[in-house]
Scaffold this motif. Structure first.
Motif, PDB file in Angstrom:
ATOM      1  N   LEU A   1      58.328 138.293  84.035  1.00 51.44           N
ATOM      2  CA  LEU A   1      59.559 138.615  83.302  1.00 51.44           C
ATOM      3  C   LEU A   1      59.154 139.103  81.923  1.00 51.44           C
ATOM      4  O   LEU A   1      59.041 138.310  80.977  1.00 51.44           O
ATOM      5  N   ALA A   2      58.903 140.404  81.794  1.00 53.90           N
ATOM      6  CA  ALA A   2      58.438 140.960  80.512  1.00 53.90           C
ATOM      7  C   ALA A   2      59.516 140.748  79.452  1.00 53.90           C
ATOM      8  O   ALA A   2      60.688 141.084  79.660  1.00 53.90           O
ATOM      9  N   ALA A   3      59.107 140.173  78.317  1.00 57.05           N
ATOM     10  CA  ALA A   3      60.066 139.821  77.265  1.00 57.05           C
ATOM     11  C   ALA A   3      59.592 140.345  75.924  1.00 57.05           C
ATOM     12  O   ALA A   3      58.510 140.940  75.820  1.00 57.05           O
ATOM     13  N   SER A   4      60.418 140.112  74.878  1.00 57.11           N
ATOM     14  CA  SER A   4      60.100 140.647  73.552  1.00 57.11           C
ATOM     15  C   SER A   4      59.942 142.167  73.655  1.00 57.11           C
ATOM     16  O   SER A   4      59.000 142.767  73.153  1.00 57.11           O
ATOM     17  N   ILE A   5      60.927 142.778  74.325  1.00 56.42           N
ATOM     18  CA  ILE A   5      60.924 144.223  74.578  1.00 56.42           C
ATOM     19  C   ILE A   5      61.508 144.922  73.345  1.00 56.42           C
ATOM     20  O   ILE A   5      62.591 144.567  72.881  1.00 56.42           O
ATOM     21  N   ARG A   6      60.792 145.875  72.839  1.00 57.77           N
ATOM     22  CA  ARG A   6      61.201 146.528  71.582  1.00 57.77           C
ATOM     23  C   ARG A   6      61.726 147.948  71.766  1.00 57.77           C
ATOM     24  O   ARG A   6      62.370 148.475  70.858  1.00 57.77           O
ATOM     25  N   SER A   7      61.480 148.561  72.932  1.00 60.35           N
ATOM     26  CA  SER A   7      61.856 149.978  73.069  1.00 60.35           C
ATOM     27  C   SER A   7      62.136 150.326  74.521  1.00 60.35           C
ATOM     28  O   SER A   7      61.714 149.630  75.450  1.00 60.35           O
ATOM     29  N   ALA A   8      62.799 151.472  74.701  1.00 59.46           N
ATOM     30  CA  ALA A   8      63.037 151.997  76.048  1.00 59.46           C
ATOM     31  C   ALA A   8      61.707 152.299  76.737  1.00 59.46           C
ATOM     32  O   ALA A   8      61.567 152.086  77.951  1.00 59.46           O
ATOM     33  N   ASN A   9      60.711 152.736  75.964  1.00 64.53           N
ATOM     34  CA  ASN A   9      59.391 153.011  76.566  1.00 64.53           C
ATOM     35  C   ASN A   9      58.778 151.744  77.154  1.00 64.53           C
ATOM     36  O   ASN A   9      58.104 151.790  78.189  1.00 64.53           O
ATOM     37  N   HIS A  10      59.005 150.620  76.483  1.00 65.73           N
ATOM     38  CA  HIS A  10      58.523 149.342  77.051  1.00 65.73           C
ATOM     39  C   HIS A  10      59.103 149.140  78.449  1.00 65.73           C
ATOM     40  O   HIS A  10      58.410 148.662  79.359  1.00 65.73           O
ATOM     41  N   MET A  11      60.378 149.486  78.633  1.00 63.29           N
ATOM     42  CA  MET A  11      61.038 149.287  79.927  1.00 63.29           C
ATOM     43  C   MET A  11      60.346 150.111  81.014  1.00 63.29           C
ATOM     44  O   MET A  11      59.935 149.582  82.056  1.00 63.29           O
ATOM     45  N   SER A  12      60.173 151.412  80.761  1.00 62.14           N
ATOM     46  CA  SER A  12      59.562 152.277  81.791  1.00 62.14           C
ATOM     47  C   SER A  12      58.085 151.956  81.970  1.00 62.14           C
ATOM     48  O   SER A  12      57.577 151.987  83.096  1.00 62.14           O
ATOM     49  N   ASP A  13      57.404 151.602  80.893  1.00 62.98           N
ATOM     50  CA  ASP A  13      55.988 151.220  81.014  1.00 62.98           C
ATOM     51  C   ASP A  13      55.830 149.954  81.858  1.00 62.98           C
ATOM     52  O   ASP A  13      54.929 149.851  82.693  1.00 62.98           O
ATOM     53  N   CYS A  14      56.743 148.994  81.669  1.00 64.26           N
ATOM     54  CA  CYS A  14      56.691 147.767  82.486  1.00 64.26           C
ATOM     55  C   CYS A  14      56.991 148.080  83.951  1.00 64.26           C
ATOM     56  O   CYS A  14      56.379 147.497  84.860  1.00 64.26           O
ATOM     57  N   ALA A  15      57.900 149.022  84.174  1.00 63.46           N
ATOM     58  CA  ALA A  15      58.224 149.408  85.555  1.00 63.46           C
ATOM     59  C   ALA A  15      57.024 150.063  86.227  1.00 63.46           C
ATOM     60  O   ALA A  15      56.734 149.827  87.403  1.00 63.46           O
ATOM     61  N   LYS A  16      56.295 150.891  85.471  1.00 64.31           N
ATOM     62  CA  LYS A  16      55.100 151.543  86.029  1.00 64.31           C
ATOM     63  C   LYS A  16      54.018 150.520  86.385  1.00 64.31           C
ATOM     64  O   LYS A  16      53.311 150.666  87.388  1.00 64.31           O
ATOM     65  N   ILE A  17      53.920 149.471  85.577  1.00 59.97           N
ATOM     66  CA  ILE A  17      52.912 148.438  85.824  1.00 59.97           C
ATOM     67  C   ILE A  17      53.316 147.548  86.996  1.00 59.97           C
ATOM     68  O   ILE A  17      52.477 147.054  87.753  1.00 59.97           O
ATOM     69  N   GLY A  18      54.630 147.367  87.169  1.00 56.79           N
ATOM     70  CA  GLY A  18      55.116 146.532  88.257  1.00 56.79           C
ATOM     71  C   GLY A  18      55.612 145.165  87.818  1.00 56.79           C
ATOM     72  O   GLY A  18      55.589 144.209  88.604  1.00 56.79           O
ATOM     73  N   ALA A  19      56.087 145.073  86.584  1.00 57.50           N
ATOM     74  CA  ALA A  19      56.748 143.826  86.178  1.00 57.50           C
ATOM     75  C   ALA A  19      57.962 143.608  87.083  1.00 57.50           C
ATOM     76  O   ALA A  19      58.655 144.553  87.442  1.00 57.50           O
ATOM     77  N   ASP A  20      58.226 142.362  87.453  1.00 59.04           N
ATOM     78  CA  ASP A  20      59.365 142.093  88.344  1.00 59.04           C
ATOM     79  C   ASP A  20      60.684 142.240  87.594  1.00 59.04           C
ATOM     80  O   ASP A  20      61.691 142.669  88.145  1.00 59.04           O
ATOM     81  N   VAL A  21      60.653 141.857  86.315  1.00 61.34           N
ATOM     82  CA  VAL A  21      61.860 141.845  85.487  1.00 61.34           C
ATOM     83  C   VAL A  21      61.485 142.287  84.065  1.00 61.34           C
ATOM     84  O   VAL A  21      60.359 142.021  83.616  1.00 61.34           O
ATOM     85  N   CYS A  22      62.421 142.962  83.406  1.00 61.04           N
ATOM     86  CA  CYS A  22      62.332 143.146  81.956  1.00 61.04           C
ATOM     87  C   CYS A  22      63.582 142.506  81.353  1.00 61.04           C
ATOM     88  O   CYS A  22      64.685 142.741  81.856  1.00 61.04           O
ATOM     89  N   THR A  23      63.412 141.709  80.321  1.00 67.37           N
ATOM     90  CA  THR A  23      64.583 141.213  79.604  1.00 67.37           C
ATOM     91  C   THR A  23      64.598 141.862  78.234  1.00 67.37           C
ATOM     92  O   THR A  23      63.618 141.819  77.495  1.00 67.37           O
ATOM     93  N   ALA A  24      65.720 142.531  77.935  1.00 66.42           N
ATOM     94  CA  ALA A  24      65.779 143.339  76.723  1.00 66.42           C
ATOM     95  C   ALA A  24      67.120 143.156  76.019  1.00 66.42           C
ATOM     96  O   ALA A  24      68.136 142.878  76.661  1.00 66.42           O
TER      97      ALA A  24
END
Ligand code: G3P
Length: 217
Positions: A161-184
Motif C-alpha cells: 500500500l504505497a503511501a506518502s504519495i506526493r504527485s500524480a507521477n508517484h501514482m503511475s510509477d507505483c502502478a508500473k512497479i506493481g504496488a497493489d494499492v496507492c493511498t493519496a
C-alpha cells in the motif's frame, strides 16, 4: 491498482467515491486531528460510506494498549483495517489481530527489512512512505520495487500500500512497479487527469465547434 484516499475529510471522500475512484480510505492521527472530529465517529461515518478497507490508526505505543485500541477500532465496522506502526509492539499487535481475523495495515515503513517483518507478522497491508524518503533525497520508489521483488520471491500475500504519495507521477510509477494499492490525498488523485495538451486540444475543438455552429441538443 487500487486507489485509497488518504484523508478524513468526509466531503472529499464522498466526491471521489461518487466517481468510483475510491477502493478504500486511510487515515492516521495527523489526518484525524486535522479533521477536528472524534476518531470513532468520523471513522464510522467513513466506513458507512465506503465499501473497501478503512484504515484507522492506534495511538498507543505499548503492545497491550495497542491491542485494546485495535480491538475497539475493529468493532466499528467489518471493513476496518487497524493501522499499527512498524515497531515490535506493532508487529506483535498485528499478529494477534490478524489471527483474530482483523485486517491490519502496518504503517511508517521505510525499509525492505521492515516490510519483510510485517509480511511475516501476517499484515494485510504494508505502508511504505515514498514521499518522506524522497524528502530526504532517498528513493521512495526504489523501496516499492524492492518490496515487490521480495514479496514476489517468497509469495508473501501482504498487499503493498504505497503511501506518502506526493504527485500524480508517484501514482503511475507505483502502478508500473506493481504496488497493489496507492493511498493519496484527494488533490493528487484529481491531478492525475491534468495535461496541458488535453486542455489545448479541447480549446481548439470548442473553437472549431463554435465556428461551425455544431449543435447536438
Ligand atoms: O497514510 C500515510 C500518509 O498520510 C503519510 O503522508 O504526506 O504525511 O508523508 P505524508
Amino acid at each position: 491498482m487500487k486507489f485509497f484516499v488518504d484523508t478524513a475529510e468526509i466531503d472529499q471522500i464522498k466526491e471521489l467515491n461518487d466517481l468510483g475512484m475510491v477502493d478504500g480510505v486511510t487515515t492516521n492521527p495527523s489526518l484525524i486531528a486535522k479533521s477536528g472530529r472524534d476518531i470513532l465517529e468520523v471513522t464510522k461515518e467513513i466506513c458507512d460510506m465506503v465499501d473497501g478497507p478503512v484504515s484507522a490508526e492506534v495511538v498507543a505505543l505499548e503492545a497491550d494498549d495497542m491491542l485494546a485500541e485495535g480491538r475497539k477500532l475493529a468493532k466499528i465496522a467489518d471493513n476496518i483495517a487497524v493501522k499499527v506502526p512498524l515497531t515490535w509492539a506493532g508487529l506483535k499487535t498485528c499478529k494477534t489481530l490478524t489471527d483474530e481475523g482483523t485486517m491490519v495495515n502496518v504503517t511508517l515503513c521505510f525499509s525492505a527489512n521492515q516490510a519483510i517483518l510485517a509480511a511475516k507478522a501476517g499484515a494485510t497491508f504494508i505502508s511504505p512512505f515514498i514521499g518522506r524518503l524522497d524528502d530526504l533525497n532517498l528513493d521512495g520508489l526504489e523501496l516499492i520495487e524492492d518490496i515487490r521483488t521480495i514479496y514476489d520471491n517468497y509469495g508473501f500475500e501482504t498487499n503493498i500500500l504505497a503511501a506518502s504519495i506526493r504527485s500524480a507521477n508517484h501514482m503511475s510509477d507505483c502502478a508500473k512497479i506493481g504496488a497493489d494499492v496507492c493511498t493519496a490525498p484527494p488533490n493528487v488523485i484529481k491531478a492525475m487527469a491534468n495535461h496541458v495538451l488535453t486542455d489545448k486540444g479541447l480549446d481548439a475543438f470548442m473553437a472549431d465547434a463554435k465556428k461551425a455552429g455544431i449543435k447536438i441538443v
